[in-house]
Design a protein around this motif. Structure first.
Motif, short mmCIF file in Angstrom:
data_model
loop_
_atom_site.label_atom_id
_atom_site.label_comp_id
_atom_site.label_asym_id
_atom_site.label_seq_id
_atom_site.Cartn_x
_atom_site.Cartn_y
_atom_site.Cartn_z
N CYS A 435 0.83 -1.21 0.00
CA CYS A 435 0.00 0.00 0.00
C CYS A 435 0.86 1.25 0.00
O CYS A 435 0.55 2.24 -0.69
CB CYS A 435 -0.93 -0.01 1.22
SG CYS A 435 -2.26 -1.23 1.09
N ALA A 436 1.95 1.23 0.77
CA ALA A 436 2.85 2.39 0.79
C ALA A 436 3.47 2.60 -0.60
O ALA A 436 3.64 3.75 -1.06
CB ALA A 436 3.94 2.18 1.84
N LEU A 438 2.07 1.80 -3.48
CA LEU A 438 1.04 2.36 -4.34
C LEU A 438 0.93 3.87 -4.14
O LEU A 438 0.80 4.63 -5.11
CB LEU A 438 -0.30 1.69 -4.06
CG LEU A 438 -0.48 0.25 -4.55
CD1 LEU A 438 -1.82 -0.30 -4.08
CD2 LEU A 438 -0.39 0.17 -6.07
N ARG A 439 0.97 4.29 -2.86
CA ARG A 439 0.89 5.73 -2.59
C ARG A 439 2.08 6.48 -3.15
O ARG A 439 1.98 7.65 -3.54
CB ARG A 439 0.76 5.97 -1.09
CG ARG A 439 -0.58 5.55 -0.50
CD ARG A 439 -0.74 6.05 0.93
NE ARG A 439 0.21 5.43 1.84
CZ ARG A 439 -0.04 4.32 2.52
NH1 ARG A 439 -1.21 3.69 2.37
NH2 ARG A 439 0.86 3.81 3.34
N ALA A 440 3.25 5.79 -3.20
CA ALA A 440 4.47 6.41 -3.71
C ALA A 440 4.62 6.25 -5.22
O ALA A 440 5.67 6.60 -5.77
CB ALA A 440 5.68 5.81 -2.99
N HIS A 441 3.58 5.67 -5.88
CA HIS A 441 3.61 5.45 -7.33
C HIS A 441 4.81 4.59 -7.75
O HIS A 441 5.51 4.87 -8.71
CB HIS A 441 3.64 6.79 -8.09
CG HIS A 441 2.50 7.70 -7.70
ND1 HIS A 441 1.19 7.47 -8.08
CD2 HIS A 441 2.49 8.83 -6.94
CE1 HIS A 441 0.42 8.42 -7.58
NE2 HIS A 441 1.17 9.26 -6.89
N ARG A 489 -9.96 2.96 -4.21
CA ARG A 489 -9.62 3.28 -2.83
C ARG A 489 -10.42 2.40 -1.86
O ARG A 489 -9.88 1.92 -0.86
CB ARG A 489 -9.91 4.76 -2.53
CG ARG A 489 -9.70 5.14 -1.07
CD ARG A 489 -10.14 6.56 -0.77
NE ARG A 489 -10.03 6.85 0.66
CZ ARG A 489 -10.96 6.53 1.57
NH1 ARG A 489 -12.08 5.92 1.18
NH2 ARG A 489 -10.78 6.81 2.83
N GLU A 493 -8.90 0.15 1.23
CA GLU A 493 -9.21 0.45 2.63
C GLU A 493 -9.94 -0.71 3.30
O GLU A 493 -9.72 -0.98 4.48
CB GLU A 493 -10.04 1.73 2.71
CG GLU A 493 -9.32 2.97 2.18
CD GLU A 493 -7.93 3.14 2.79
OE1 GLU A 493 -7.81 3.07 4.02
OE2 GLU A 493 -6.97 3.33 2.02
N ARG A 496 -7.37 -3.10 4.25
CA ARG A 496 -6.68 -2.66 5.47
C ARG A 496 -7.46 -3.04 6.71
O ARG A 496 -6.88 -3.46 7.73
CB ARG A 496 -6.47 -1.14 5.44
CG ARG A 496 -5.39 -0.66 4.49
CD ARG A 496 -5.20 0.85 4.63
NE ARG A 496 -4.75 1.22 5.97
CZ ARG A 496 -4.82 2.44 6.47
NH1 ARG A 496 -5.36 3.42 5.75
NH2 ARG A 496 -4.38 2.70 7.68
#
Length: 506
Positions: A435-436, A438-441, A489, A493, A496
């Motif tokens: 997930c991290a 994905l957020r950082a592309h 999203r 979530e 998560r």
């Protein structure tokens, strides 16, 4: 010996049976001089209460429909149930109190429903109808004789039922009349305003403090439903965390997100701090499965009437406690309520008919000449708060032991229960790493991490988590995965939230 269960000795006819089990592989290879070895064990506690035939109050309105069964996955529902007439309210049936409570042996029960009534609940229009139907189903699951209240959550909470004369915080006693009145008051309440979830929890704490005797003799539970998150100008994350800390130990709280605007971090902050469970519902169909879930959560909380159990760990000079956490059915951090040099004592939340598992990690110190001998590292004991009810006979304590060996191949040996939960910890770690990324592309890292998480979900038999992950990745025949071109999203979530649950190895 380790790995066996010890039942309570001849429990009386009205006494719950409590089992305590320790699962481990006691053999450890002798470490290098100056080093310590790590020992893992799974501590499992099972409570089985006497069978009580369920008796349900007859519906006062023959036209109301029955509440369907809850979906299997505790985080997200399965396909919606077949639609029925949207206007039909849920059945006003409530389980009768257990025989122990009727005989005055068990604690009393109190529940506060915290239902989001902010302005966002009207978009789409079906959302408020779904929330009202679900809240009504939960109200009708409150047992006769229990205390309850309904709070409308906005930027300032309002107690919808019962009326609060003179500002006094009071709860109603549940029966057919008060449950129906609470539903009527709920359906007449109109949404508006912003969102400050901490203030809703604060209102629940005030209401529980108004119980007879300050609520000390009650099992206290809150059920929170929201479609959003705290809004700037109303309440910050730090303010919410401070309220959760103030409520810790005062009551438990389950939290449900409806729609796709809720904040996973806020839900897990609440449920982790207040020993509840988190759930997510994307659909807002008033005839969908949401009412069944809230009904079942309320009923399950009312059935947890065995209180005061504590896990006590005595360590020897040969060991140091590294960690002790609940790993099933949900993952929870435990904080000691009593601590000395050689003793740690951990409180547990009220129990129903259920099994909970805990992962214990110790550093074991080797002493010269100890090879082949069985040495105790820690003793695990169940103890009881003297004021807790109902009465129960506790099982004998269980040891966590070590037998030192010169075979260094033993490093790879772990008990199947231990290996199962260590793999689930790895699953969570890889999922969060993905997930991290994905957020950082960073799709390459995301693909590798989520692929490993998917493989672990398959290995440990976590079918619900595997299904969540398959909404993010496409498994290949060679065991690797590819990222979906579009990942919602909501799917991230809800996955998560799912990581707060585990499967059992048994």
């Amino acid at each position: 010996m380790a790995g066996e269960g010890t039942p309570a000795a001849h429990p009386g006819p009205a006494e719950p049976a409590v089992l305590l089990e320790v699962s481990q592989v006691p053999e450890l290879p002798v470490p290098e001089p100056g080093h310590e070895a790590r020992m893992y064990a799974v501590v499992t506690v099972t409570v089985r209460r006497p069978a009580v035939r369920a008796v349900r109050a007859a519906p006062t309105d023959p036209a109301v429909r029955a509440v369907p069964s809850a979906p299997t996955d505790p985080a997200v529902p399965s396909a919606p149930t077949a639609p029925t007439a949207p206007a039909a309210p849920t059945a006003p049936t409530a389980p009768s109190a257990r025989s122990a409570a009727v005989q005055g042996q068990g604690p009393r029960h109190a529940v506060v429903f915290l239902i989001d009534h902010s302005s966002s609940m009207v978009n789409p229009p079906t959302r408020m109808a779904a929330a009202r139907n679900a809240a009504a189903a939960a109200v009708h699951a409150v047992p006769d004789g229990a205390y309850f209240a309904v709070v409308a959550g906005r930027d300032r909470p309002a107690t919808v039922y019962p009326e609060q004369p003179g500002g006094h915080r009071t709860l109603a006693v549940a029966d057919d009349v008060t449950r129906r009145a609470a539903e009527d008051a709920l359906r007449a309440c109109h949404p508006g305003g912003g969102t400050a979830i901490g203030s809703w929890l604060g209102r629940a704490r005030e209401l529980f403090a108004g119980l007879p005797g300050g609520g000390a003799d009650f099992v206290r539970h809150a059920l929170l439903l929201t479609d959003g998150r705290n809004e700037p100008g109303y309440e910050s994350r730090d303010e919410l965390a401070a309220v959760v800390a103030a409520c810790t130990g005062q009551f438990t709280c389950d939290a449900i997100g409806i729609g796709d605007g809720w904040d996973t971090g806020e839900l897990l902050l609440i449920t982790t701090g207040l020993n509840g469970t988190a759930h997510a519902f994307e659909e807002t169909d008033p005839t969908g499965p949401l009412p069944a879930r809230l009904h079942d959560l309320t009923r399950q909380a009312a059935e947890r009437d065995l209180t005061g159990l504590r896990l006590r760990l005595y360590r020897s000079d040969n060991a140091e406690l590294r960690s002790f956490a609940q790993v099933h059915p949900t993952r929870r951090t435990l904080r000691p309520v009593e601590e000395t040099e050689f003793l740690r004592e951990f409180a547990t939340e009220p129990w129903g008919d259920e099994t909970r598992s805990y992962l214990l990690s110790l550093s074991a110190r080797h002493t010269a000449g100890a090879e082949g001998a069985e040495l105790m590292l820690t003793e695990v004991e169940l103890v009881r708060d003297g004021a807790a009810r109902p009465p129960v006979r506790l099982p004998p304590s269980r040891p966590v032991v070590v037998r030192w060996s010169g075979d260094h191949g033993l490093y790879s040996r772990v008990h199947p229960d231990v290996g199962h939960f260590l793999h689930q910890e790895d699953l969570v770690r890889y999922f969060e790493e993905g997930c991290a990324a994905l957020r950082a592309h960073d799709p390459g890292t995301a693909r590798r991490a989520l692929g490993r998480a998917w493989q672990l979900a398959v290995e440990v038999g976590d079918d619900a988590m595997r299904e969540h992950l398959e909404k993010m990745v496409e498994p290949r025949a060679d065991g690797e995965v590819e990222l979906h071109a579009r990942i919602r999203r909501f799917d991230i979530e809800t996955a998560r939230i799912r990581t707060s649950y585990t499967t059992s190895h048994r």
